[in-house]
Design a protein around this motif. Structure first.
Motif, short mmCIF file in Angstrom:
data_model
loop_
_atom_site.label_atom_id
_atom_site.label_comp_id
_atom_site.label_asym_id
_atom_site.label_seq_id
_atom_site.Cartn_x
_atom_site.Cartn_y
_atom_site.Cartn_z
N ARG A 36 -48.34 2.33 -10.74
CA ARG A 36 -48.92 2.29 -12.08
C ARG A 36 -50.39 2.64 -11.97
O ARG A 36 -51.07 2.25 -11.02
CB ARG A 36 -48.77 0.90 -12.70
CG ARG A 36 -47.34 0.49 -13.00
CD ARG A 36 -46.94 0.77 -14.43
NE ARG A 36 -47.00 2.16 -14.81
CZ ARG A 36 -46.02 3.05 -14.59
NH1 ARG A 36 -44.91 2.68 -13.99
NH2 ARG A 36 -46.16 4.31 -14.99
N LEU A 37 -50.88 3.37 -12.94
CA LEU A 37 -52.28 3.81 -12.95
C LEU A 37 -53.12 3.04 -13.95
O LEU A 37 -54.30 2.75 -13.69
CB LEU A 37 -52.32 5.31 -13.25
CG LEU A 37 -53.69 5.99 -13.23
CD1 LEU A 37 -54.33 5.84 -11.85
CD2 LEU A 37 -53.55 7.45 -13.61
N LEU A 38 -52.54 2.70 -15.10
CA LEU A 38 -53.28 2.02 -16.16
C LEU A 38 -52.45 0.88 -16.76
O LEU A 38 -51.23 0.86 -16.64
CB LEU A 38 -53.62 2.99 -17.30
CG LEU A 38 -54.48 4.21 -17.03
CD1 LEU A 38 -54.63 5.01 -18.33
CD2 LEU A 38 -55.84 3.83 -16.48
N ALA A 39 -53.16 0.00 -17.44
CA ALA A 39 -52.53 -0.97 -18.34
C ALA A 39 -53.19 -0.78 -19.70
O ALA A 39 -54.15 -1.47 -20.04
CB ALA A 39 -52.72 -2.40 -17.84
N PRO A 40 -52.72 0.21 -20.48
CA PRO A 40 -53.42 0.56 -21.72
C PRO A 40 -53.57 -0.62 -22.68
O PRO A 40 -52.64 -1.41 -22.87
CB PRO A 40 -52.52 1.64 -22.33
CG PRO A 40 -51.75 2.20 -21.17
CD PRO A 40 -51.54 1.05 -20.25
N VAL A 41 -54.74 -0.72 -23.28
CA VAL A 41 -54.98 -1.78 -24.27
C VAL A 41 -54.14 -1.54 -25.52
O VAL A 41 -53.58 -2.48 -26.10
CB VAL A 41 -56.49 -1.83 -24.62
CG1 VAL A 41 -56.73 -2.84 -25.75
CG2 VAL A 41 -57.30 -2.21 -23.39
N ASN A 42 -54.03 -0.28 -25.92
CA ASN A 42 -53.22 0.10 -27.08
C ASN A 42 -52.21 1.15 -26.65
O ASN A 42 -52.40 2.35 -26.91
CB ASN A 42 -54.13 0.63 -28.20
CG ASN A 42 -55.13 -0.40 -28.68
OD1 ASN A 42 -54.75 -1.48 -29.12
ND2 ASN A 42 -56.41 -0.07 -28.60
N PRO A 43 -51.13 0.73 -26.01
CA PRO A 43 -50.20 1.72 -25.46
C PRO A 43 -49.44 2.48 -26.53
O PRO A 43 -48.97 1.90 -27.51
CB PRO A 43 -49.25 0.85 -24.63
CG PRO A 43 -49.30 -0.50 -25.27
CD PRO A 43 -50.71 -0.65 -25.75
N THR A 44 -49.33 3.79 -26.33
CA THR A 44 -48.49 4.60 -27.20
C THR A 44 -47.03 4.24 -26.99
O THR A 44 -46.23 4.17 -27.94
CB THR A 44 -48.70 6.09 -26.90
OG1 THR A 44 -50.09 6.40 -27.01
CG2 THR A 44 -47.90 6.96 -27.85
N VAL A 45 -46.66 4.03 -25.72
CA VAL A 45 -45.32 3.61 -25.33
C VAL A 45 -45.47 2.42 -24.40
O VAL A 45 -46.21 2.49 -23.42
CB VAL A 45 -44.55 4.75 -24.61
CG1 VAL A 45 -43.15 4.28 -24.23
CG2 VAL A 45 -44.49 6.00 -25.48
N GLY A 46 -44.77 1.32 -24.71
CA GLY A 46 -44.86 0.15 -23.87
C GLY A 46 -43.86 0.19 -22.73
O GLY A 46 -43.07 1.13 -22.58
N TYR A 47 -43.90 -0.84 -21.92
CA TYR A 47 -43.02 -0.94 -20.76
C TYR A 47 -41.57 -1.10 -21.21
O TYR A 47 -41.27 -1.87 -22.12
CB TYR A 47 -43.44 -2.13 -19.89
CG TYR A 47 -42.57 -2.36 -18.68
CD1 TYR A 47 -42.56 -1.45 -17.63
CD2 TYR A 47 -41.78 -3.50 -18.58
CE1 TYR A 47 -41.77 -1.66 -16.50
CE2 TYR A 47 -41.00 -3.72 -17.45
CZ TYR A 47 -41.00 -2.80 -16.42
OH TYR A 47 -40.22 -3.02 -15.32
N GLY A 48 -40.68 -0.37 -20.56
CA GLY A 48 -39.26 -0.48 -20.85
C GLY A 48 -38.89 -0.04 -22.26
O GLY A 48 -37.87 -0.48 -22.80
#
Length: 294
Positions: free
Chosen positions: A31-43
């Motif tokens: 993983r490279l980032l943990a976006p604060v406002n993700p366009t697509v979340g995990y899973g």
């Protein structure tokens, strides 16, 4: 997991003790980032797990595991290959296979986060084509000397490449993904495929062999279409327990896959269930013991 300042130094202890407990393989993610406002979340959701807020480099983790163990395979679940220029990837992976004495297993994928592609400076729309070129370039790097590669997205000028992996012709390459393009790519050119089960996901949860066997049948049909012997494509099962999963459910997934699917090797991702290194090692011990006695 626990005190983040001490966590990186604990990786070596986890690797050593997991091997001593009887684990056959150890795996790292990418993983490279943990976006604060993700366009697509995990899973496919809309959030990012807290575990992604503290990110260690997968190549460092593989190296630590390689020098801390003697027997276990060390695998990538999965490296997002389109992020990396093939020359850099070949250098790192060849080095790790040599350091480990030929125990590296490569799982490659294309990821799912637009923000990570932005940060890597790679157009997400090119991820499939770049993965294909990366695989071509790695094959060339590991089989030729001098080596050169010229593709649409990646270029490796002619270079001497005396160092080759211990494993010949190269470390085995497994591909993940259920999308039609991902399945076709695995059927066409991978050494293996990485199916997934999620113990604890849904109530009540119980192992369902059809969730593995159905996609595997599709994969094998595609392999035949590409002129390959389906038996050439190995399977490694990824077991992703949710936070609600029990040890018994995890063991059910492992033993059910062993008895009712073609899977012969599986690993358990402890991200959502391991509270810290000691708890993760405790879970490893319980899972292995119950699986042996099941």
């Amino acid at each position: 997991m626990g005190d983040l300042a001490h966590y990186p130094r604990e990786v070596a202890r986890f690797a050593r003790q997991a091997e001593q407990l009887g684990a056959d393989s150890l795996w790292v993610g990418d993983r490279l980032l943990a976006p604060v406002n993700p366009t697509v979340g995990y899973g496919g959701g809309d959030t990012i797990p807290t575990a992604f807020h503290a990110l260690l480099d997968p190549f460092v983790l593989l190296s630590i595991a390689a020098v801390s163990t003697e027997r276990v395979q060390i695998g990538t679940n999965v490296l997002n290959a389109p992020w990396y220029p093939p020359a850099l990837l070949a250098r790192s992976l060849t080095s790790i296979d040599l350091v480990s004495g030929g125990r590296l297993v490569l799982g490659f994928g294309v990821g799912w986060s637009p923000e990570e592609y932005t940060a890597a400076g790679v157009p997400m729309a090119e991820r499939g084509a770049r993965l294909d070129e990366c695989l071509d370039a790695l094959d060339a790097y590991w089989s030729q000397n001098p080596v050169a590669y010229h593709g649409k997205h990646w270029t490796v000028p002619a270079t001497y490449a005396d160092l080759k992996p211990v494993q010949r012709p190269r470390p085995p390459i497994y591909l993940g993904g259920y999308a039609p393009a991902a399945m076709s790519r695995a059927a066409r050119r991978a050494d293996g495929w990485l199916p997934v089960v999620r113990p604890g996901h849904g109530t009540p949860w119980e192992f369902n062999a059809a969730q593995i066997n159905g996609p595997v049948d599709q994969l094998r049909s595609r392999a035949v279409e590409h002129g390959r012997d389906p038996a050439q494509i190995d399977l490694i099962l990824r077991v992703y327990p949710t936070a609600e999963a029990t040890v018994d459910q995890i063991v059910d997934a492992l033993t059910g896959a062993e008895r009712h699917t073609p899977v012969e090797h599986a690993f358990v991702d402890l991200m959502e269930v391991g509270q810290d290194i000691d708890h993760a090692l405790e879970l490893v011990g319980h899972i292995l013991e119950r699986a042996r006695n099941a």
